[in-house]
Every structure is written in structure tokens, then in C-alpha cells.
Motif scaffolding. Structure first.
Motif, mmCIF file in Angstrom:
data_model
loop_
_atom_site.group_PDB
_atom_site.id
_atom_site.type_symbol
_atom_site.label_atom_id
_atom_site.label_comp_id
_atom_site.label_asym_id
_atom_site.label_seq_id
_atom_site.Cartn_x
_atom_site.Cartn_y
_atom_site.Cartn_z
ATOM 1 N N UNK A 6 -43.089 -41.744 102.472
ATOM 2 C CA UNK A 6 -43.125 -42.465 103.911
ATOM 3 C C UNK A 6 -42.220 -43.210 104.236
ATOM 4 N N UNK A 7 -41.855 -44.332 103.263
ATOM 5 C CA UNK A 7 -40.737 -45.430 103.609
ATOM 6 C C UNK A 7 -39.446 -44.693 103.754
ATOM 7 N N UNK A 8 -39.316 -43.844 102.925
ATOM 8 C CA UNK A 8 -37.703 -43.046 103.087
ATOM 9 C C UNK A 8 -37.771 -42.189 104.399
ATOM 10 N N UNK A 9 -38.910 -41.457 104.988
ATOM 11 C CA UNK A 9 -38.879 -40.789 105.904
ATOM 12 C C UNK A 9 -38.816 -41.782 107.316
ATOM 13 N N UNK A 10 -39.544 -42.789 107.176
ATOM 14 C CA UNK A 10 -39.142 -43.767 108.331
ATOM 15 C C UNK A 10 -37.891 -44.210 108.431
ATOM 16 N N UNK A 11 -37.250 -44.598 107.157
ATOM 17 C CA UNK A 11 -36.133 -45.547 107.376
ATOM 18 C C UNK A 11 -35.027 -44.129 107.611
ATOM 19 N N UNK A 12 -35.082 -43.084 107.201
ATOM 20 C CA UNK A 12 -34.069 -42.098 107.334
ATOM 21 C C UNK A 12 -33.896 -41.764 108.759
ATOM 22 N N UNK A 13 -35.058 -41.810 109.588
ATOM 23 C CA UNK A 13 -35.162 -41.575 110.924
ATOM 24 C C UNK A 13 -34.444 -42.848 111.891
#
Length: 336
Positions: free
Chosen positions: A118-125
């Protein structure tokens, strides 16, 4: 549009200025008023820490937390959490050789893996101006956390078949995790394999690099790279590291960057290696400036050098030392 990471690596090497990618998330956690325990457990708090640092510092890439317990927890290891220190594996999951063969490879829904995705998904967006590097552990380091680090050194000599069985299971899970991290939109993964530095070059090749290479071969492409981190390497196993074919290699402060970079292909990045404790956490800005300047002078012959911390900057790293790190680099680049 996906970032071309092969081009990014080539651009970093080609440009005149030295770039910096310190491995740090904890300063952002603290600046946001959160605890380590909250950040390693809650994907949104983790993401917010990454964004705080991305907005505040001109790092050439953003990094999520380097947590060497996430994958071990997914396998079933007990983890000790703290508000002020990084998590640690508590006790030993695998008591004997027989337990290795019975060990199942877990799903990605286990433990805190979903929170990290989730952290990576939010940051990548949210991050569009630089790459995002996720974090994962390396196969040998994971195996050591499951079997006990001292005992696995004995295992590889007394029961090599069992050791390879465990390493294959660890590799299968890490590859699956890296594929999921890739799907979040992250541009690469920093794979922490410090325990491999405990071995000779030949043993590192046999019990670490051959497994890391399997992951690299399956996940690294034009849009996703592997940065292999080994802060246990004093320079004795750099040749084994580069056999993996990773796009970048990250070194700790136990080695001399001006020596280890000679074993790194000129088309791959060599990153490091300011001491995260004595310089970043416990030092003074004057010491940081002197240390960074000294390293930049030693590395000016190598266009594939990237200035970084020697490992993840720990909790309670003062902001003024991070500022001094970037200010010294900016002054150096201005003179070039």
C-alpha cells in the motif's frame, strides 16, 4: 507513462553533476510526528513519511523503509516492535534441518506485506519527478533470520542441500514480492543482503548471488531495476555481487568506495557510503561536510558513483546533518 530506468541509470552516469540517493525514511516519520511502530505497520503513515522527504530534499530517487523483518514475519517469525527503533526478529522460526523441508512459502497477504504494498502504491501514484525504490530483503539474509544467523553459517557447510532448499523458498517468496512491488508502480527495489558479507566471495556467489540473480533475471527490465545493497561487504565479495547483473550496487561504510567501485561495471551505478550512524545520526554538520567532501574527492574519477548513506539512516537522525549532506553536494556540483 512509465519511467525508463535503463535510461535513468545512463543519464545519471552521463551527467556532469554527482547525484545523491540517501536511503532514508525515518527522518520523515519523525517530522510527521509518528512512531517507527506506526510507520512499519500502516501503509499510509509510511507513504506520508516518504512524501515529506521527497518534498523536502533533492534526492535523485525516493526510498521506502528498509525493513529486514517484513518477509521474515510473513514466513511466521516473531517480530519485536518499538516506537523508537527498527523492528527486529525475535527468536528463531526454524529449530532444525527437518523444519526447513516443512516450511511453506507464504502468500503476499501475510503479516505486514499488504501495508508495504500500500505504501509503495500510494507513493508511486504521487511521485512523478523521480524514481521510487521499494525495499526488500535478500535471500541469504532472510534465510539467516529464519534459521538463526550463526547457525546458517554452519548449515551451509554441514547441510548444503538443506541450505539450498531454504534459499530457494526464500527466493521464491522474494521474487513474488518484487513482482507485486513492480505492479504498484515502483521503479525498482533496493534489495538488502547484508548477511552475504559474512561469507567469502566464493560462498557469497554460491549461497547469495546465484539466488539474487534469479530474481534480477525475472524482475529487472527497462522500467524496473534492482539495487543490490550489501553493507556487510568490506570489499571481499564485490565480484560476487556484480555477477547478479543488478543495475546498481549499494555499499556500506565498512568498505572503501574508491576500491570497490573498480569491480563494478561502468554501466552500473555504485552507491554509498557515508556512515549512517557516526556521520548522519551522531555526527555534527561540520563532520558531515568534511566526510562528504572527502568522499566526493576520492570518487571524482568515477561517473557511475552516486552519493548515498552506507545503509538506512536510523531513527533520530538530526535534520541538520541531512541538510549538511545535501548542501555539501550542491556546493561541489556548483564548482564542477
Amino acid at each position: 507513462m512509465k519511467m525508463n530506468m535503463k535510461q535513468w541509470v545512463a543519464d545519471v552516469i552521463r551527467q556532469k553533476e554527482v547525484t545523491a540517493v540517501p536511503v532514508m525514511t525515518h527522518p520523515g516519520i519523525e517530522q510527521n510526528g509518528h512512531t517507527v511502530r506506526q510507520a512499519v505497520s500502516d501503509g499510509r503513515i509510511h507513504y506520508e513519511a516518504v512524501m515529506t522527504l521527497t518534498h523536502h530534499y533533492p534526492s535523485a530517487a525516493a526510498c521506502t523503509i528498509m525493513d529486514l523483518t517484513t518477509e521474515a514475519e510473513a514466513f511466521g517469525a516473531e517480530i519485536a516492535f518499538s516506537d523508537i527503533a527498527v523492528p527486529a526478529v525475535s527468536g528463531r522460526l526454524l529449530p532444525d534441518v527437518e523444519s526447513i523441508y516443512k516450511l511453506p512459502v507464504p502468500s503476499l497477504k501475510t503479516g505486514r506485506i499488504p501495508a508495504y504494498l500500500k505504501a509503495n502504491l500510494l507513493a508511486a501514484k504521487a511521485i512523478a519527478d523521480r524514481p521510487l525504490f521499494a525495499g526488500c530483503i535478500g535471500p541469504f539474509s532472510l534465510a539467516g533470520r529464519l534459521y538463526d544467523m550463526s547457525d546458517i553459517m554452519v548449515l551451509i557447510y554441514e547441510h548444503p542441500e538443506a541450505a539450498h532448499t531454504l534459499l530457494q523458498k526464500c527466493t521464491d517468496f522474494i521474487e513474488k514480492y518484487c513482482q507485486a512491488l513492480k505492479l504498484t508502480g515502483a521503479n525498482g527495489v533496493m534489495m538488502a543482503e547484508p548477511a552475504a558479507g559474512l561469507m567469502s566471495n566464493d560462498d557469497c556467489l554460491t549461497f547469495s548471488s546465484r539466488y539474487v540473480k534469479r530474481i534480477v533475471d525475472r524482475v529487472q527490465d527497462d522500467h524496473f531495476i534492482v539495487v543490490l545493497h550489501n553493507c556487510g561487504n568490506t570489499g571481499h565479495c564485490t565480484r560476487a555481487m556484480v555477477v547478479t547483473g543488478a543495475a546498481a550496487y549499494h555499499f556500506g561504510n565498512k568498505c572503501r568506495m574508491e576500491e570497490v567501485i573498480r569491480d563494478v561495471p561502468p554501466t552500473a551505478l555504485a552507491m554509498g557510503n557515508i556512515d549512517p550512524v557516526s556521520a548522519f545520526k551522531d555526527g555534527m554538520p561540520s563532520q558531515m561536510r568534511e566526510t562528504v567532501l572527502d568522499l566526493l574527492q576520492k570518487m571524482q574519477r568515477y561517473p557511475n558513483f552516486v552519493l548515498s548513506s552506507g545503509c538506512d539512516t536510523p531513527p533520530h537522525t538530526p535534520q541538520h546533518n541531512i541538510d549538511a549532506f545535501f548542501e555539501t553536494l550542491a556546493a561541489w556540483n556548483k564548482q564542477r
